[in-house]
Design an enzyme around this catalytic site. Structure first.
Site, PDB file in Angstrom:
ATOM      1  N   LEU A  52       0.809  -1.207   0.000  1.00  0.00           N
ATOM      2  CA  LEU A  52       0.000   0.000   0.000  1.00  0.00           C
ATOM      3  C   LEU A  52       0.851   1.270   0.000  1.00  0.00           C
ATOM      4  O   LEU A  52       1.862   1.355   0.671  1.00  0.00           O
ATOM      5  CB  LEU A  52      -0.919   0.009   1.221  1.00  0.00           C
ATOM      6  N   HIS A  56      -3.535   4.087  -2.177  1.00  0.00           N
ATOM      7  CA  HIS A  56      -4.403   3.100  -1.535  1.00  0.00           C
ATOM      8  C   HIS A  56      -5.011   3.655  -0.246  1.00  0.00           C
ATOM      9  O   HIS A  56      -6.191   3.426   0.053  1.00  0.00           O
ATOM     10  CB  HIS A  56      -3.605   1.836  -1.177  1.00  0.00           C
TER      11      HIS A  56
END
Length: 300
Positions: A52, A56
């Site tokens: 991530l 994200h």
């Protein structure tokens, strides 16, 4: 929205990181979410493959805004990787991902194993993504979008979210997911978050970490080309494409894959005399790393 009661269910197969619960099995997740729905909570899903970055995390923040319960899935889906693609190389940063999501206040991370998602091996039933899936990214990655839609469909059936949150950076994916939801009458809405960029304009991507310092600078040509297309869009399709293509002429170490302007309603290339809203798409290989980007433009 009704705020859900505190989570009290425990299970040896789940982990807890601060206020965030990591769930490994479909059965457990369904049970936990059923408890939340019983008190009127709405549910948002953010499907990811992990590794991530701030893009994200923007999706996870949006999920917390649009629903009472935010579920982030972390699953590197083998069905959407073709022969010679980077399944084994795909970055996996699970501990850092969990820490970041916990800090944002997400309630659940669904992190199943491949065996949990595909207990009998790769599923023989697949979602066919259709004509658009053979273009652009699909031309370079045959079968990718069938695999993507198959796992997204599975996640929708497992989580049963009221809303699913995706990023505009993956514009072709977003189009295909929206079409699947419409075509198959899936009872959820799709919320799309604007592409998150670095300060210099580079679209955030898990693959950016593969770029060395020189390649990182070279990668800016993607956003530069899209900006050139937007600036020239008032002059028409041909001029917008010409200006965007010209941006690549000033850079070594980058190989253009495709540069196209599409109709956002069909995701097919626009006609030469098209006017109005459109999306410019670009993909290129910088060194050994393949990057994509896109930008809404207005043709006139």
């Amino acid at each position: 929205m009704t705020k859900a009661k505190s989570e009290t269910t425990s299970d040896a197969r789940s982990e807890t990181a601060g206020g965030l619960r990591v769930v490994r099995t479909i059965a457990e997740l369904r049970g936990l979410l059923a408890e939340r729905r019983a008190v009127g909570a709405s549910v948002a899903l953010v499907p990811t493959m992990g590794a991530l970055h701030d893009g994200h995390l923007a999706l996870a923040r949006r999920a917390r805004e649009v629903a009472d319960v935010a579920v982030v899935s972390i699953f590197v889906n083998p069905l959407q990787f073709g022969a010679g693609e980077d399944l084994d190389r795909y970055p996996r940063t699970f501990d850092a991902d969990i820490a970041a999501l916990d800090a944002l206040g997400a309630q659940f991370v669904f992190a199943p194993s491949v065996e949990e998602m595909y207990p009998d091996g790769p599923s023989s039933t697949r979602v066919a993504a259709g004509e658009v899936a053979s273009l652009y990214e699909g031309a370079s990655r045959p079968g990718h979008f069938d695999g993507m839609l198959t796992v997204v469909s599975k996640l929708f059936h497992i989580v049963m979210p009221d809303v699913a949150v995706f990023g505009q950076k993956d514009a072709q994916q977003v189009f295909l997911v929206k079409r699947m939801v419409s075509d198959l009458d899936m009872p959820l809405s799709i919320d799309v978050v604007t592409t998150v960029r670095e300060d210099d304009g580079l679209a955030m991507s898990s693959r950016n970490r593969y770029l060395d310092e020189t390649e990182r600078k070279t990668a800016l040509v993607l956003s530069e080309a899209l900006r050139a297309a937007a600036d020239a869009a008032s002059e028409g399709v041909d001029e917008a494409l010409a200006e965007a293509t010209a941006a690549f002429g000033d850079h070594d170490g980058v190989e253009l894959d495709y540069l196209v302007i599409v109709d956002p309603e069909t995701f097919l290339p626009v006609a030469a005399d098209a006017t109005g809203p459109a999306v410019a798409l670009v993909a290129a290989r910088v060194g050994t790393t393949r990057l994509i980007d896109n930008r809404p433009i207005t043709l006139g």
